[in-house]
Motif scaffolding. Structure first.
Motif, PDB file in Angstrom:
ATOM      1  N   THR A  27       0.838  -1.308   0.019  1.00  0.00           N
ATOM      2  CA  THR A  27       0.117   0.032  -0.007  1.00  0.00           C
ATOM      3  C   THR A  27       0.861   1.355   0.104  1.00  0.00           C
ATOM      4  O   THR A  27       2.109   1.145   0.021  1.00  0.00           O
ATOM      5  N   SER A  28       0.313   2.583  -0.180  1.00  0.00           N
ATOM      6  CA  SER A  28       1.086   3.474  -0.147  1.00  0.00           C
ATOM      7  C   SER A  28       1.303   4.099   1.458  1.00  0.00           C
ATOM      8  O   SER A  28       0.609   3.874   2.112  1.00  0.00           O
ATOM      9  N   GLN A  29       2.525   4.700   1.589  1.00  0.00           N
ATOM     10  CA  GLN A  29       2.780   5.316   2.950  1.00  0.00           C
ATOM     11  C   GLN A  29       1.877   6.198   3.404  1.00  0.00           C
ATOM     12  O   GLN A  29       1.384   6.075   4.537  1.00  0.00           O
ATOM     13  N   SER A  30       1.045   6.921   2.493  1.00  0.00           N
ATOM     14  CA  SER A  30       0.248   7.965   2.907  1.00  0.00           C
ATOM     15  C   SER A  30      -0.915   7.312   3.556  1.00  0.00           C
ATOM     16  O   SER A  30      -1.363   7.549   4.607  1.00  0.00           O
ATOM     17  N   ALA A  31      -1.346   6.239   2.835  1.00  0.00           N
ATOM     18  CA  ALA A  31      -2.682   5.487   2.977  1.00  0.00           C
ATOM     19  C   ALA A  31      -2.458   4.692   4.407  1.00  0.00           C
ATOM     20  O   ALA A  31      -3.180   4.841   5.262  1.00  0.00           O
ATOM     21  N   LEU A  32      -1.286   4.296   4.662  1.00  0.00           N
ATOM     22  CA  LEU A  32      -0.906   3.739   5.977  1.00  0.00           C
ATOM     23  C   LEU A  32      -0.699   4.531   6.876  1.00  0.00           C
ATOM     24  O   LEU A  32      -1.151   4.272   8.360  1.00  0.00           O
ATOM     25  N   SER A  33      -0.579   5.835   6.808  1.00  0.00           N
ATOM     26  CA  SER A  33      -0.261   6.935   7.776  1.00  0.00           C
ATOM     27  C   SER A  33      -1.731   7.099   8.218  1.00  0.00           C
ATOM     28  O   SER A  33      -1.912   7.231   9.432  1.00  0.00           O
ATOM     29  N   ARG A  34      -2.459   7.342   7.383  1.00  0.00           N
ATOM     30  CA  ARG A  34      -3.938   7.712   7.513  1.00  0.00           C
ATOM     31  C   ARG A  34      -4.494   6.610   8.634  1.00  0.00           C
ATOM     32  O   ARG A  34      -5.302   6.827   9.291  1.00  0.00           O
ATOM     33  N   ALA A  35      -4.254   5.210   8.140  1.00  0.00           N
ATOM     34  CA  ALA A  35      -4.937   4.111   8.841  1.00  0.00           C
ATOM     35  C   ALA A  35      -4.403   4.076  10.408  1.00  0.00           C
ATOM     36  O   ALA A  35      -5.258   4.072  11.213  1.00  0.00           O
ATOM     37  N   MET A  36      -3.152   4.533  10.519  1.00  0.00           N
ATOM     38  CA  MET A  36      -2.558   4.569  11.925  1.00  0.00           C
ATOM     39  C   MET A  36      -3.241   5.751  12.552  1.00  0.00           C
ATOM     40  O   MET A  36      -3.464   5.736  13.953  1.00  0.00           O
ATOM     41  N   ASP A  37      -3.423   6.940  12.093  1.00  0.00           N
ATOM     42  CA  ASP A  37      -3.993   8.080  12.633  1.00  0.00           C
ATOM     43  C   ASP A  37      -5.335   7.769  12.924  1.00  0.00           C
ATOM     44  O   ASP A  37      -5.889   8.122  14.101  1.00  0.00           O
ATOM     45  N   LEU A  38      -6.142   6.829  12.418  1.00  0.00           N
ATOM     46  CA  LEU A  38      -7.328   6.549  12.569  1.00  0.00           C
ATOM     47  C   LEU A  38      -7.374   5.526  13.518  1.00  0.00           C
ATOM     48  O   LEU A  38      -8.151   5.753  14.716  1.00  0.00           O
ATOM     49  N   PHE A  39      -6.514   4.691  13.602  1.00  0.00           N
ATOM     50  CA  PHE A  39      -6.434   3.695  14.822  1.00  0.00           C
ATOM     51  C   PHE A  39      -6.056   4.258  16.063  1.00  0.00           C
ATOM     52  O   PHE A  39      -6.509   3.881  17.230  1.00  0.00           O
ATOM     53  N   GLU A  40      -5.169   5.258  16.174  1.00  0.00           N
ATOM     54  CA  GLU A  40      -4.967   6.218  17.363  1.00  0.00           C
ATOM     55  C   GLU A  40      -5.988   6.862  17.812  1.00  0.00           C
ATOM     56  O   GLU A  40      -6.417   7.073  19.162  1.00  0.00           O
ATOM     57  N   TYR A  41      -6.894   7.431  16.890  1.00  0.00           N
ATOM     58  CA  TYR A  41      -7.915   8.154  17.094  1.00  0.00           C
ATOM     59  C   TYR A  41      -9.102   7.251  17.873  1.00  0.00           C
ATOM     60  O   TYR A  41      -9.680   7.686  18.930  1.00  0.00           O
ATOM     61  N   ARG A  42      -9.502   6.024  17.243  1.00  0.00           N
ATOM     62  CA  ARG A  42     -10.321   5.261  17.941  1.00  0.00           C
ATOM     63  C   ARG A  42      -9.982   4.687  19.324  1.00  0.00           C
ATOM     64  O   ARG A  42     -10.851   4.290  20.227  1.00  0.00           O
ATOM     65  N   LEU A  43      -8.528   4.499  19.516  1.00  0.00           N
ATOM     66  CA  LEU A  43      -8.045   4.064  21.003  1.00  0.00           C
ATOM     67  C   LEU A  43      -8.025   5.470  21.793  1.00  0.00           C
ATOM     68  O   LEU A  43      -7.622   5.138  22.928  1.00  0.00           O
ATOM     69  N   ARG A  44      -8.198   6.488  21.342  1.00  0.00           N
ATOM     70  CA  ARG A  44      -7.957   7.504  22.105  1.00  0.00           C
ATOM     71  C   ARG A  44      -6.612   7.650  22.915  1.00  0.00           C
ATOM     72  O   ARG A  44      -6.328   8.227  23.987  1.00  0.00           O
ATOM     73  N   THR A  45      -5.323   7.335  22.227  1.00  0.00           N
ATOM     74  CA  THR A  45      -4.077   7.484  22.651  1.00  0.00           C
ATOM     75  C   THR A  45      -2.889   7.469  21.516  1.00  0.00           C
ATOM     76  O   THR A  45      -3.437   7.044  20.306  1.00  0.00           O
ATOM     77  N   ASP A  46      -1.859   8.056  21.870  1.00  0.00           N
ATOM     78  CA  ASP A  46      -0.941   7.988  21.046  1.00  0.00           C
ATOM     79  C   ASP A  46       0.066   6.953  20.979  1.00  0.00           C
ATOM     80  O   ASP A  46       0.245   6.496  22.138  1.00  0.00           O
ATOM     81  N   LEU A  47       0.492   6.163  19.695  1.00  0.00           N
ATOM     82  CA  LEU A  47       1.126   4.895  20.055  1.00  0.00           C
ATOM     83  C   LEU A  47       2.365   5.202  19.458  1.00  0.00           C
ATOM     84  O   LEU A  47       3.327   4.344  19.800  1.00  0.00           O
ATOM     85  N   PHE A  48       2.728   5.963  18.576  1.00  0.00           N
ATOM     86  CA  PHE A  48       4.065   6.425  18.023  1.00  0.00           C
ATOM     87  C   PHE A  48       4.593   7.629  18.273  1.00  0.00           C
ATOM     88  O   PHE A  48       3.804   8.644  18.393  1.00  0.00           O
ATOM     89  N   ILE A  49       6.055   7.642  18.242  1.00  0.00           N
ATOM     90  CA  ILE A  49       6.731   9.252  18.008  1.00  0.00           C
ATOM     91  C   ILE A  49       7.203   8.858  16.677  1.00  0.00           C
ATOM     92  O   ILE A  49       7.997   8.164  16.283  1.00  0.00           O
ATOM     93  N   ARG A  50       6.750   9.845  15.876  1.00  0.00           N
ATOM     94  CA  ARG A  50       7.186   9.872  14.405  1.00  0.00           C
ATOM     95  C   ARG A  50       8.406  10.753  14.346  1.00  0.00           C
ATOM     96  O   ARG A  50       8.407  11.913  14.886  1.00  0.00           O
ATOM     97  N   HIS A  51       9.119  10.440  13.647  1.00  0.00           N
ATOM     98  CA  HIS A  51      10.608  11.300  13.426  1.00  0.00           C
ATOM     99  C   HIS A  51      11.213  10.955  12.001  1.00  0.00           C
ATOM    100  O   HIS A  51      10.600   9.946  11.276  1.00  0.00           O
ATOM    101  N   ALA A  52      12.355  11.592  11.674  1.00  0.00           N
ATOM    102  CA  ALA A  52      12.647  11.446  10.297  1.00  0.00           C
ATOM    103  C   ALA A  52      13.340  10.266   9.944  1.00  0.00           C
ATOM    104  O   ALA A  52      13.217   9.896   8.682  1.00  0.00           O
ATOM    105  N   ARG A  53      13.693   9.436  10.635  1.00  0.00           N
ATOM    106  CA  ARG A  53      14.200   7.845  10.513  1.00  0.00           C
ATOM    107  C   ARG A  53      13.054   6.951  10.480  1.00  0.00           C
ATOM    108  O   ARG A  53      13.388   5.638  10.358  1.00  0.00           O
ATOM    109  N   GLY A  54      11.931   7.190  11.018  1.00  0.00           N
ATOM    110  CA  GLY A  54      10.951   6.216  11.108  1.00  0.00           C
ATOM    111  C   GLY A  54       9.974   6.562  12.218  1.00  0.00           C
ATOM    112  O   GLY A  54       9.500   7.795  12.394  1.00  0.00           O
TER     113      GLY A  54
END
Length: 291
Positions: A27-54
């Motif tokens: 899949t595309s990185q943008s689609a996966l990023s949006r899916a993770m944003d939705l996942f975090e929203y539904r769980l009401r918590t942050d799961l990742f720290i995003r940075h330049a390396r990943g």
């Protein structure tokens, strides 16, 4: 919890990179990023720290990752043992459902069900007003009152929220408060007077308004929930949609997330005399598992 989103989260956690995880998932990185944003929203918590390396997992993300690995492994073991079972469920399964639930949501989740039960033939009948399964095996829709001969089990709540495409929000801006909707293009179901038990209730007209203010006027009107969804996807404006519509379309962005419509729960309905049907039990289990 959506098992497909959980699997995607686990792969991102394993790779430590949205880019590498997207390659594994084809899949595309943008689609996966949006899916993770939705996942975090539904769980009401942050799961990742995003940075330049990943990405790095936060404490909640680490906890969920350990849980996810167990769930995914147990699911794979179950599927393997089940598919080797000679006691297969066969035959037709006739389903009556409201238009959007039958044409979009149900089709989205039936793929896994049909892989589990390849000898079942699905027949979906779309009905915009009546999902009484009198002439079908099951119905999927809103609660039917005064029907003691029916078993009606709630699958999940279905609040409505406001959604828009990234392209629309980039062009017209993001509403920060309800009053900002006065300056936006609104996609609605029919007119201001419209209300049904399974369609949009048109919150966009009056949210943030006082009884002394005139309601807003729509920019684009269509008497179809699928039509409203497609209009939002194509950047026509902001639409009020049930939350489950965002599952199959994670590219949509939530607008004014604190504004929530009335809960219109979705029910799995079948005649009492079919309570012991294996086909119905498995279809209900799968429908409830993936919302």
């Amino acid at each position: 919890m959506d098992l497909e989103l959980l699997k995607k989260f686990a792969i991102v956690a394993e790779e430590g990179s949205l880019t590498e995880a997207a390659k594994r998932l084809n899949t595309s990185q943008s689609a996966l990023s949006r899916a993770m944003d939705l996942f975090e929203y539904r769980l009401r918590t942050d799961l990742f720290i995003r940075h330049a390396r990943g990405v790095d997992l936060m404490t909640q993300g680490e906890t969920l990752f350990q849980h996810a690995k167990k769930i995914i492994l147990e699911n794979e073991i179950f599927l393997k043992s089940f598919l080797e079972d000679e006691n297969k469920i066969t035959g037709d399964l006739n389903i009556v459902a409201f238009p959007y639930l039958g044409a979009e949501w149900l089709i989205h989740i039936l793929k896994d069900f049909l892989e589990l039960y390849p000898d079942i033939n699905i027949k979906i009948h779309i009905d915009s007003d009546n999902v009484n399964p009198l002439n079908f095996d099951v119905g999927i829709g809103s609660f039917i009152h005064n029907q003691p001969h029916l078993v009606q089990k709630e699958l999940f709540p279905a609040h409505s929220y406001f959604f828009a495409s990234p392209e629309y929000l980039e062009k017209y801006g993001i509403p920060r408060q309800a009053e900002d909707l006065d300056q936006h293009r609104l996609v609605t179901y029919k007119g201001q007077e419209t209300y049904t038990s399974h369609r949009s209730i048109n919150l966009l007209f009056n949210t943030g308004k006082t009884p002394y203010n005139a309601p807003r006027k729509p920019y684009f009107v269509v008497n179809s929930l699928s039509g409203m969804l497609n209009a939002a996807l194509h950047g026509y404006g902001i639409a009020e949609l049930p939350i489950f519509s965002a599952i199959s379309h994670p590219e949509l962005k939530l607008v004014l997330p604190k504004v929530k419509g009335k809960n219109l729960p979705v029910y799995f309905i079948f005649p009492t005399n079919r309570r012991k049907s294996k086909k119905i039990k498995e279809n209900q289990r799968k429908s409830k598992k993936i919302k």
